[in-house]
Design an enzyme around this catalytic site. Structure first.
Site, PDB file in Angstrom:
ATOM      1  N   HIS A  14       2.438  -7.930   2.002  1.00  0.00           N
ATOM      2  CA  HIS A  14       3.712  -8.551   1.668  1.00  0.00           C
ATOM      3  C   HIS A  14       4.041  -8.059   0.270  1.00  0.00           C
ATOM      4  O   HIS A  14       3.534  -8.581  -0.724  1.00  0.00           O
ATOM      5  CB  HIS A  14       3.615 -10.084   1.700  1.00  0.00           C
ATOM      6  N   ASP A  33      -0.357 -10.664  -0.137  1.00  0.00           N
ATOM      7  CA  ASP A  33       0.981 -10.821  -0.717  1.00  0.00           C
ATOM      8  C   ASP A  33       0.849 -10.611  -2.226  1.00  0.00           C
ATOM      9  O   ASP A  33       0.065 -11.302  -2.892  1.00  0.00           O
ATOM     10  CB  ASP A  33       1.508 -12.231  -0.405  1.00  0.00           C
ATOM     11  N   HIS A  77       0.775 -13.626  -4.565  1.00  0.00           N
ATOM     12  CA  HIS A  77      -0.063 -14.773  -4.204  1.00  0.00           C
ATOM     13  C   HIS A  77      -1.390 -14.861  -4.929  1.00  0.00           C
ATOM     14  O   HIS A  77      -2.320 -15.517  -4.460  1.00  0.00           O
ATOM     15  CB  HIS A  77      -0.322 -14.784  -2.693  1.00  0.00           C
ATOM     16  N   ASP A 127       7.029 -17.887  -9.772  1.00  0.00           N
ATOM     17  CA  ASP A 127       7.670 -17.477  -8.521  1.00  0.00           C
ATOM     18  C   ASP A 127       7.028 -16.212  -7.967  1.00  0.00           C
ATOM     19  O   ASP A 127       6.902 -15.218  -8.674  1.00  0.00           O
ATOM     20  CB  ASP A 127       9.163 -17.226  -8.744  1.00  0.00           C
ATOM     21  N   GLU A 155      -2.545 -14.970   5.998  1.00  0.00           N
ATOM     22  CA  GLU A 155      -2.075 -14.775   4.615  1.00  0.00           C
ATOM     23  C   GLU A 155      -2.507 -15.929   3.713  1.00  0.00           C
ATOM     24  O   GLU A 155      -2.213 -17.098   3.989  1.00  0.00           O
ATOM     25  CB  GLU A 155      -0.538 -14.689   4.630  1.00  0.00           C
ATOM     26  N   ASP A 202       8.234 -14.401  -5.494  1.00  0.00           N
ATOM     27  CA  ASP A 202       9.115 -13.699  -4.556  1.00  0.00           C
ATOM     28  C   ASP A 202      10.360 -13.079  -5.169  1.00  0.00           C
ATOM     29  O   ASP A 202      11.454 -13.224  -4.617  1.00  0.00           O
ATOM     30  CB  ASP A 202       9.525 -14.671  -3.438  1.00  0.00           C
ATOM     31  N   ASP A 224       8.396  -9.154   1.129  1.00  0.00           N
ATOM     32  CA  ASP A 224       8.526 -10.610   1.100  1.00  0.00           C
ATOM     33  C   ASP A 224       9.106 -11.050  -0.242  1.00  0.00           C
ATOM     34  O   ASP A 224       8.363 -11.185  -1.223  1.00  0.00           O
ATOM     35  CB  ASP A 224       7.165 -11.277   1.344  1.00  0.00           C
ATOM     36  N   TRP A 246       0.996 -17.862   7.974  1.00  0.00           N
ATOM     37  CA  TRP A 246       0.907 -18.430   6.624  1.00  0.00           C
ATOM     38  C   TRP A 246       1.267 -19.907   6.717  1.00  0.00           C
ATOM     39  O   TRP A 246       2.263 -20.275   7.340  1.00  0.00           O
ATOM     40  CB  TRP A 246       1.873 -17.731   5.646  1.00  0.00           C
ATOM     41  N   LYS A 259      -2.805 -17.819  -0.269  1.00  0.00           N
ATOM     42  CA  LYS A 259      -1.957 -18.039  -1.433  1.00  0.00           C
ATOM     43  C   LYS A 259      -2.755 -18.816  -2.464  1.00  0.00           C
ATOM     44  O   LYS A 259      -3.580 -19.663  -2.114  1.00  0.00           O
ATOM     45  CB  LYS A 259      -0.707 -18.820  -1.006  1.00  0.00           C
TER      46      LYS A 259
HETATM   47  C1  LIG Z   1       8.706 -16.958   4.369  1.00  0.00           C
HETATM   48  C2  LIG Z   1       7.304 -16.394   4.409  1.00  0.00           C
HETATM   49  O1  LIG Z   1       6.562 -16.866   5.439  1.00  0.00           O
HETATM   50  C3  LIG Z   1       6.619 -16.694   3.149  1.00  0.00           C
HETATM   51  O2  LIG Z   1       7.265 -15.989   2.101  1.00  0.00           O
HETATM   52  C4  LIG Z   1       5.120 -16.366   3.087  1.00  0.00           C
HETATM   53  O3  LIG Z   1       4.826 -15.098   3.537  1.00  0.00           O
HETATM   54  C5  LIG Z   1       4.790 -16.529   1.670  1.00  0.00           C
HETATM   55  O4  LIG Z   1       4.536 -15.551   1.027  1.00  0.00           O
HETATM   56  C6  LIG Z   1       4.820 -17.886   1.068  1.00  0.00           C
HETATM   57  O5  LIG Z   1       4.694 -17.837  -0.290  1.00  0.00           O
HETATM   58 MN    MN Z   2       4.156 -13.628   1.862  1.00  0.00          MN
END
Ligand SMILES: C[C@H](O)[C@H](O)[C@@H](O)C(=O)CO
Ligand code: MN
Length: 423
Positions: free
Chosen positions: A291, A264, A267, A299, A231, A301, A331, A190, A233
């Site tokens: 993920h 993810d 994302h 956000d 990955e 995460d 993640d 990523w 985004k």
């Molecule tokens: C820390 C990771 O590489 C990161 O979360 C990545 O996977 C991601 O999702 C970035 O938004």
């Molecule tokens: Mn991720």
């Protein structure tokens, strides 16, 4: 007293087992299947994505952020391993660890990203081997002076070359993990490259990224040891208008190179969900890396909770029989609550969602659908929600020698008092 409690759990399980059996669901078989599904815990929840390249390193750039300042974060790899030991003791089943490249045991020396080697991860390999766990890996394309304005798509060939070398070094480390641990290491690329405001040239960075990825992946590595993933985004902080590695870019890349596509959950567009992508994507790529995360507004995460989306992701994996083709990674990073608790909550929720999916009265649901009886299908989908999954979950936790119910929280609080508060 404890034995009595254990007997109650057994008795509740026996009743639940009967209730599920009446719907042709074998709870023992469901638990056996659940035990065989590993979840890859992401190391970076333990220290807010700082890593151990330098003392007191912190996350910088990359368009990602861990907010909060909860005391007691891991300051080195030994502390992170101790925290993971504790968290894993509270999570039923045998799982995996997902490491980022900045988490090596560098012995107090600065080792630049293009020079890291398997030896810097030898202690992690020993740790995982002793636990019978597999490991996954990620090159780190952020928190570095050469990552401030791009990495693999950078216009400067020297900067691109540096990051290509990092990618190659990471694949070697992933291969070493796979060889040492007897299970392939998913190594996921990523990169944060993108643009805050509207770029004029969207094409050239993508062409450079494509060539850089081809250079990283040029060496064929045995899939028994290494599985390559990419990955995408939609946007990050400071890359709101353009991300080089978009979904379409990586979907096309993964299909054309037959790589793993990483999806993810945080994302995509805020109301877009990934569960419906699985059966589409898996028609064209050999395997998928998930993920599992929880996006909240900007956000991507937040700690994973037992949402409808999480349950739908688990249902798609189980209904589709994709257990061998979907690698489940987590993640999220939350520095505002106890970091171990975040791992435990998120991972236990992922496992609970899988259990719910394994306990679906799937035969009844499928027959209803095949017969065009969508009334019965909807009725059973709703009835399934209040079947006694809690009794089966408690039994599983007990069987796996992990705390039942919220008892894990007492263990976390004790660890916080005895260990984390002294850091
Ligand atoms: C820390 C990771 O590489 C990161 O979360 C990545 O996977 C991601 O999702 C970035 O938004
Ligand atoms: Mn991720």
């Amino acid at each position: 007293m404890r034995a009595h409690h254990a007997e109650q759990i057994d008795a509740r399980y026996a009743l639940a087992k009967e209730q599920y059996a009446a719907l042709s669901v074998d709870t023992d078989a469901a638990l056996a299947a659940l035990r065989a599904i590993p979840v890859s815990l992401h190391c970076w929840q333990g220290d807010d994505v700082g890593g151990f390249e330098r003392p007191a390193a912190t996350l910088s750039g990359g368009g990602i952020q861990a907010t909060g300042n909860y005391p007691g974060k891991a300051r080195n790899a030994d502390e992170l391993r101790a925290d993971l030991d504790m968290a894993l003791s509270l999570i039923p089943g045998t799982h995996r660890l997902n490491l980022h490249a900045i988490y090596g045991d560098f012995g107090g020396k600065f080792v630049d990203r293009n020079a890291i080697q398997p030896e810097h991860f030898a202690r992690w390999i020993d740790w995982a081997k002793a636990k019978g766990m597999g490991m996954d890996f990620n090159p780190t394309y952020f928190s570095h002076p050469k990552a401030e304005d791009g990495t693999l798509s950078h216009p400067d060939p020297a900067i691109r070359q540096f990051w290509i070398e990092h990618g190659i070094a990471c694949r070697k480390i992933g291969e070493a993990f796979g060889k040492a641990l007897g299970t392939p290491c998913v190594t996921n690329i990523w990169i944060p490259d993108g643009s805050k405001d509207i770029p004029v040239d969207r094409k050239a960075p993508r062409e450079r990224l494509l060539a850089a990825l081809d250079a990283i992946l040029a060496e064929k590595i045995d899939r028994r040891y290494l599985l390559d993933a990419v990955e995408s985004k939609l946007f990050g902080i400071g890359s709101e208008s353009y991300v080089v590695g978009s979904h379409e870019f990586y979907m096309g890349y993964a299909v054309s190179r037959q790589l793993l596509l990483c999806l993810d959950a945080g994302h995509f567009h805020p109301t877009e969900v990934i569960f419906d992508k699985l059966s589409s994507v898996l028609a064209f790529v050999p395997e998928v890396l998930l993920h599992v995360s929880r996006g909240v507004r900007w956000d991507s995460d937040h700690v994973v909770t037992l949402t409808d989306e999480l349950q739908a992701i688990a249902q798609e994996i189980i209904r589709g029989g994709y257990q061998q083709r979907v690698h489940i990674g987590l993640d999220f990073f939350d520095a505002s609550i106890n970091r171990l608790a975040a791992w435990v909550i998120g991972t236990r929720n992922m496992i609970k969602a899988l259990l719910l999916a394994l306990l679906e009265p799937i035969q009844t649901l499928r027959v209803s659908e095949q017969n065009g009886d969508f009334t019965a299908r909807l009725a059973w989908l709703e009835e399934a929600k209040t079947l006694p999954v809690g009794a089966v979950w408690d039994y599983y936790c007990q069987q796996q020698n992990t705390p039942v119910g919220a008892a894990w929280l007492d263990a976390v609080k004790t660890y916080e008092r005895d260990v984390l508060s002294k850091r």
